[in-house]
Design a protein around this motif. Structure first.
Motif, PDB file in Angstrom:
ATOM      1  N   MET A   1      -7.285 -29.049 -49.512  1.00 30.09           N
ATOM      2  CA  MET A   1      -6.597 -30.038 -50.661  1.00 30.09           C
ATOM      3  C   MET A   1      -6.100 -31.106 -50.289  1.00 30.09           C
ATOM      4  O   MET A   1      -5.349 -31.737 -49.848  1.00 30.09           O
ATOM      5  CB  MET A   1      -6.258 -28.944 -51.123  1.00 30.09           C
ATOM      6  CG  MET A   1      -5.296 -28.970 -52.335  1.00 30.09           C
ATOM      7  SD  MET A   1      -4.100 -27.473 -53.572  1.00 30.09           S
ATOM      8  CE  MET A   1      -5.084 -26.275 -53.364  1.00 30.09           C
ATOM      9  N   SER A   2      -6.475 -32.244 -51.284  1.00 26.31           N
ATOM     10  CA  SER A   2      -6.150 -33.307 -51.353  1.00 26.31           C
ATOM     11  C   SER A   2      -5.131 -33.578 -51.805  1.00 26.31           C
ATOM     12  O   SER A   2      -3.959 -32.890 -52.741  1.00 26.31           O
ATOM     13  CB  SER A   2      -7.238 -34.109 -52.132  1.00 26.31           C
ATOM     14  OG  SER A   2      -6.792 -33.591 -53.455  1.00 26.31           O
ATOM     15  N   ASN A   3      -4.003 -34.858 -51.900  1.00 27.64           N
ATOM     16  CA  ASN A   3      -3.004 -34.493 -52.076  1.00 27.64           C
ATOM     17  C   ASN A   3      -3.184 -34.801 -53.673  1.00 27.64           C
ATOM     18  O   ASN A   3      -1.521 -34.499 -54.411  1.00 27.64           O
ATOM     19  CB  ASN A   3      -1.970 -36.396 -51.667  1.00 27.64           C
ATOM     20  CG  ASN A   3      -2.216 -36.112 -50.403  1.00 27.64           C
ATOM     21  OD1 ASN A   3      -1.761 -35.062 -49.987  1.00 27.64           O
ATOM     22  ND2 ASN A   3      -1.490 -37.399 -49.967  1.00 27.64           N
ATOM     23  N   LYS A   4      -3.699 -35.267 -54.408  1.00 24.26           N
ATOM     24  CA  LYS A   4      -3.683 -35.062 -55.753  1.00 24.26           C
ATOM     25  C   LYS A   4      -3.864 -33.761 -56.321  1.00 24.26           C
ATOM     26  O   LYS A   4      -2.756 -33.604 -57.248  1.00 24.26           O
ATOM     27  CB  LYS A   4      -5.030 -36.082 -56.495  1.00 24.26           C
ATOM     28  CG  LYS A   4      -5.250 -36.134 -58.353  1.00 24.26           C
ATOM     29  CD  LYS A   4      -5.757 -36.895 -58.413  1.00 24.26           C
ATOM     30  CE  LYS A   4      -5.739 -37.394 -60.146  1.00 24.26           C
ATOM     31  NZ  LYS A   4      -7.392 -38.211 -60.700  1.00 24.26           N
ATOM     32  N   SER A   5      -4.350 -33.626 -55.969  1.00 31.73           N
ATOM     33  CA  SER A   5      -4.903 -31.661 -56.617  1.00 31.73           C
ATOM     34  C   SER A   5      -3.522 -31.076 -55.773  1.00 31.73           C
ATOM     35  O   SER A   5      -3.430 -30.262 -57.049  1.00 31.73           O
ATOM     36  CB  SER A   5      -5.810 -30.836 -55.498  1.00 31.73           C
ATOM     37  OG  SER A   5      -7.172 -31.170 -55.605  1.00 31.73           O
ATOM     38  N   THR A   6      -3.162 -31.044 -55.085  1.00 30.97           N
ATOM     39  CA  THR A   6      -1.716 -30.529 -54.545  1.00 30.97           C
ATOM     40  C   THR A   6      -0.725 -31.173 -55.086  1.00 30.97           C
ATOM     41  O   THR A   6       0.397 -29.795 -56.034  1.00 30.97           O
ATOM     42  CB  THR A   6      -1.157 -30.893 -53.136  1.00 30.97           C
ATOM     43  OG1 THR A   6      -1.709 -30.844 -52.436  1.00 30.97           O
ATOM     44  CG2 THR A   6       0.246 -30.324 -53.001  1.00 30.97           C
ATOM     45  N   LYS A   7      -0.322 -32.023 -56.148  1.00 26.80           N
ATOM     46  CA  LYS A   7       0.866 -32.799 -56.712  1.00 26.80           C
ATOM     47  C   LYS A   7       0.566 -32.250 -57.734  1.00 26.80           C
ATOM     48  O   LYS A   7       1.560 -31.152 -58.889  1.00 26.80           O
ATOM     49  CB  LYS A   7       0.534 -34.130 -57.019  1.00 26.80           C
ATOM     50  CG  LYS A   7       1.195 -34.893 -57.653  1.00 26.80           C
ATOM     51  CD  LYS A   7       1.293 -36.567 -58.155  1.00 26.80           C
ATOM     52  CE  LYS A   7       2.680 -37.108 -58.633  1.00 26.80           C
ATOM     53  NZ  LYS A   7       2.340 -38.208 -58.758  1.00 26.80           N
ATOM     54  N   LYS A 121       6.125 -33.745 -70.149  1.00 27.70           N
ATOM     55  CA  LYS A 121       5.892 -34.926 -69.793  1.00 27.70           C
ATOM     56  C   LYS A 121       4.904 -34.798 -68.358  1.00 27.70           C
ATOM     57  O   LYS A 121       4.701 -34.360 -67.768  1.00 27.70           O
ATOM     58  CB  LYS A 121       7.073 -36.382 -69.332  1.00 27.70           C
ATOM     59  CG  LYS A 121       8.491 -35.982 -70.053  1.00 27.70           C
ATOM     60  CD  LYS A 121       9.251 -36.913 -70.160  1.00 27.70           C
ATOM     61  CE  LYS A 121       9.832 -36.954 -71.109  1.00 27.70           C
ATOM     62  NZ  LYS A 121      10.837 -38.056 -70.574  1.00 27.70           N
ATOM     63  N   THR A 122       4.167 -34.858 -68.880  1.00 25.17           N
ATOM     64  CA  THR A 122       2.876 -35.535 -68.007  1.00 25.17           C
ATOM     65  C   THR A 122       3.272 -36.465 -66.541  1.00 25.17           C
ATOM     66  O   THR A 122       3.598 -37.904 -66.372  1.00 25.17           O
ATOM     67  CB  THR A 122       1.342 -36.164 -67.928  1.00 25.17           C
ATOM     68  OG1 THR A 122       1.165 -35.384 -68.975  1.00 25.17           O
ATOM     69  CG2 THR A 122      -0.198 -36.349 -67.342  1.00 25.17           C
ATOM     70  N   PRO A 123       3.865 -35.844 -65.275  1.00 23.46           N
ATOM     71  CA  PRO A 123       3.746 -36.661 -63.910  1.00 23.46           C
ATOM     72  C   PRO A 123       2.911 -37.649 -64.145  1.00 23.46           C
ATOM     73  O   PRO A 123       1.499 -38.268 -63.713  1.00 23.46           O
ATOM     74  CB  PRO A 123       3.759 -35.512 -63.286  1.00 23.46           C
ATOM     75  CG  PRO A 123       3.942 -34.274 -63.440  1.00 23.46           C
ATOM     76  CD  PRO A 123       2.796 -34.676 -64.012  1.00 23.46           C
ATOM     77  N   ASP A 124       3.419 -38.852 -63.273  1.00 20.67           N
ATOM     78  CA  ASP A 124       2.055 -40.197 -63.446  1.00 20.67           C
ATOM     79  C   ASP A 124       0.929 -39.342 -61.783  1.00 20.67           C
ATOM     80  O   ASP A 124       1.761 -39.186 -60.919  1.00 20.67           O
ATOM     81  CB  ASP A 124       3.143 -41.590 -62.246  1.00 20.67           C
ATOM     82  CG  ASP A 124       4.774 -41.658 -63.621  1.00 20.67           C
ATOM     83  OD1 ASP A 124       4.103 -41.794 -64.960  1.00 20.67           O
ATOM     84  OD2 ASP A 124       5.926 -42.534 -63.230  1.00 20.67           O
ATOM     85  N   LYS A 128      -3.564 -36.388 -67.803  1.00 24.76           N
ATOM     86  CA  LYS A 128      -2.961 -35.468 -68.776  1.00 24.76           C
ATOM     87  C   LYS A 128      -3.712 -34.413 -69.538  1.00 24.76           C
ATOM     88  O   LYS A 128      -3.252 -33.650 -69.108  1.00 24.76           O
ATOM     89  CB  LYS A 128      -2.846 -36.238 -70.285  1.00 24.76           C
ATOM     90  CG  LYS A 128      -2.151 -35.462 -70.837  1.00 24.76           C
ATOM     91  CD  LYS A 128      -1.623 -36.347 -71.993  1.00 24.76           C
ATOM     92  CE  LYS A 128      -0.851 -36.617 -73.519  1.00 24.76           C
ATOM     93  NZ  LYS A 128      -1.106 -36.535 -74.580  1.00 24.76           N
ATOM     94  N   HIS A 129      -5.026 -34.438 -69.973  1.00 26.15           N
ATOM     95  CA  HIS A 129      -5.233 -32.998 -70.413  1.00 26.15           C
ATOM     96  C   HIS A 129      -6.032 -32.453 -69.337  1.00 26.15           C
ATOM     97  O   HIS A 129      -5.871 -30.697 -69.711  1.00 26.15           O
ATOM     98  CB  HIS A 129      -7.070 -33.597 -71.285  1.00 26.15           C
ATOM     99  CG  HIS A 129      -6.931 -34.603 -72.065  1.00 26.15           C
ATOM    100  ND1 HIS A 129      -7.132 -35.968 -71.678  1.00 26.15           N
ATOM    101  CD2 HIS A 129      -6.775 -34.618 -73.207  1.00 26.15           C
ATOM    102  CE1 HIS A 129      -7.069 -36.506 -73.065  1.00 26.15           C
ATOM    103  NE2 HIS A 129      -6.636 -36.339 -73.737  1.00 26.15           N
ATOM    104  N   GLN A 130      -6.484 -32.509 -67.988  1.00 28.57           N
ATOM    105  CA  GLN A 130      -5.936 -31.355 -67.115  1.00 28.57           C
ATOM    106  C   GLN A 130      -5.117 -30.793 -66.616  1.00 28.57           C
ATOM    107  O   GLN A 130      -5.020 -29.266 -66.487  1.00 28.57           O
ATOM    108  CB  GLN A 130      -6.914 -32.323 -65.981  1.00 28.57           C
ATOM    109  CG  GLN A 130      -7.154 -30.680 -64.583  1.00 28.57           C
ATOM    110  CD  GLN A 130      -7.622 -31.421 -63.561  1.00 28.57           C
ATOM    111  OE1 GLN A 130      -7.563 -32.598 -63.144  1.00 28.57           O
ATOM    112  NE2 GLN A 130      -8.128 -30.156 -62.526  1.00 28.57           N
ATOM    113  N   PHE A 131      -4.078 -31.182 -67.111  1.00 31.41           N
ATOM    114  CA  PHE A 131      -2.244 -31.425 -66.519  1.00 31.41           C
ATOM    115  C   PHE A 131      -2.590 -29.320 -67.332  1.00 31.41           C
ATOM    116  O   PHE A 131      -1.961 -28.383 -67.469  1.00 31.41           O
ATOM    117  CB  PHE A 131      -1.812 -31.733 -66.150  1.00 31.41           C
ATOM    118  CG  PHE A 131      -0.250 -31.928 -66.411  1.00 31.41           C
ATOM    119  CD1 PHE A 131       0.568 -31.157 -65.302  1.00 31.41           C
ATOM    120  CD2 PHE A 131       0.284 -32.147 -67.115  1.00 31.41           C
ATOM    121  CE1 PHE A 131       1.411 -30.583 -65.575  1.00 31.41           C
ATOM    122  CE2 PHE A 131       2.054 -31.896 -67.376  1.00 31.41           C
ATOM    123  CZ  PHE A 131       2.300 -31.118 -66.140  1.00 31.41           C
TER     124      PHE A 131
END
Length: 241
Positions: A1-7, A121-124, A128-131
């Motif tokens: 799992m990528s860091n982006k997905s984990t985040k 608030k959407t994290p950096d 956004k839409h997926q979140f």
């Protein structure tokens, strides 16, 4: 799992943690009441997947045990859930950006999900839409899991279920308290409380919600410039809270 997905997963779970704590236990209360009314766990699963209406599902238990006519059921549903019309109006522009996910975002707009979508608030580094979509989806998963677990538990253990329907009210109070403590301005909350109390005295406990919502929206529209200015520049306009 990528860091982006984990985040992304960590951010979604963190944002929905308060709803998780409420939905699992409130969902269990609904599942227990449904089971005590004579309906098995798969009814809890089906209604939580298709209806997914929180307070209306508690009302649904009564409608299933004491069947009402189609027109009466429709009117009751409208009165209980009419607040979602106000929620939807404020989300029109945002939901247009969701494309194929738009129907589900509309369907899953519960009180608590609406509250999160308005305030989170959407994290950096996160889309956004997926979140926001995952927040809506995960909230429903919490509710489904809680309701099924409650119904299954009710089939195994016998006890007095009196008072369980208060769980939804308790969840509303927790969310309101959290927003009261973190809001930049408490003026909208004070307007809502005042409108609710006034309409409760005028129309009674069974009919106060629709006029209270209408009065709140009207007051917010009339005072939107002043409220908006205080939200943007709280120090310029005095105490915002």
């Amino acid at each position: 799992m990528s860091n982006k997905s984990t985040k992304m997963i960590q951010a979604v779970f963190t944002a929905t943690a308060p709803v998780f704590c409420g939905y699992v236990f409130v969902g269990m209360a609904y599942g227990l009441l449904l089971q005590k009314a004579g309906y098995g766990w798969w009814w809890a699963l089906l209604t939580s997947l298709i209806v997914y209406a929180g307070s209306m599902q508690f009302v649904l238990v009564g409608l299933l045990t004491n069947p009402a006519g189609l027109l009466q059921t429709a009117i009751i549903t409208l009165v209980v859930n009419i607040r979602h019309a106000f929620y939807g109006l404020s989300m029109i522009e945002l939901f247009r950006e969701f494309r194929f996910r738009k129907p589900y975002m509309i369907f899953s707009l519960t009180d608590e999900t609406y509250s999160l979508l308005c305030s989170v608030k959407t994290p950096d580094g996160i889309e956004k839409h997926q979140f926001l979509f995952l927040i809506s989806l995960l909230n429903q998963c919490y509710w489904v899991a809680g309701s099924v677990a409650g119904a299954a538990f009710g089939e195994l253990v016998r006890f007095d279920s009196k008072g369980l329907d208060f769980a939804l009210t308790a969840l509303f109070l927790v969310i309101f308290t959290e927003q009261w403590l973190t809001a930049k301005s408490r003026i909208p909350a004070v307007i809502g409380i005042a409108a609710g109390l006034a309409c409760l005295l005028l129309f009674g406990a069974n009919s106060f919600l629709p006029p209270a919502l209408a009065l709140t929206v009207l007051a917010l529209l009339l005072g939107r410039n002043q409220i908006g200015h205080r939200l943007i520049n709280p120090k310029e306009t005095g105490v915002a809270k």
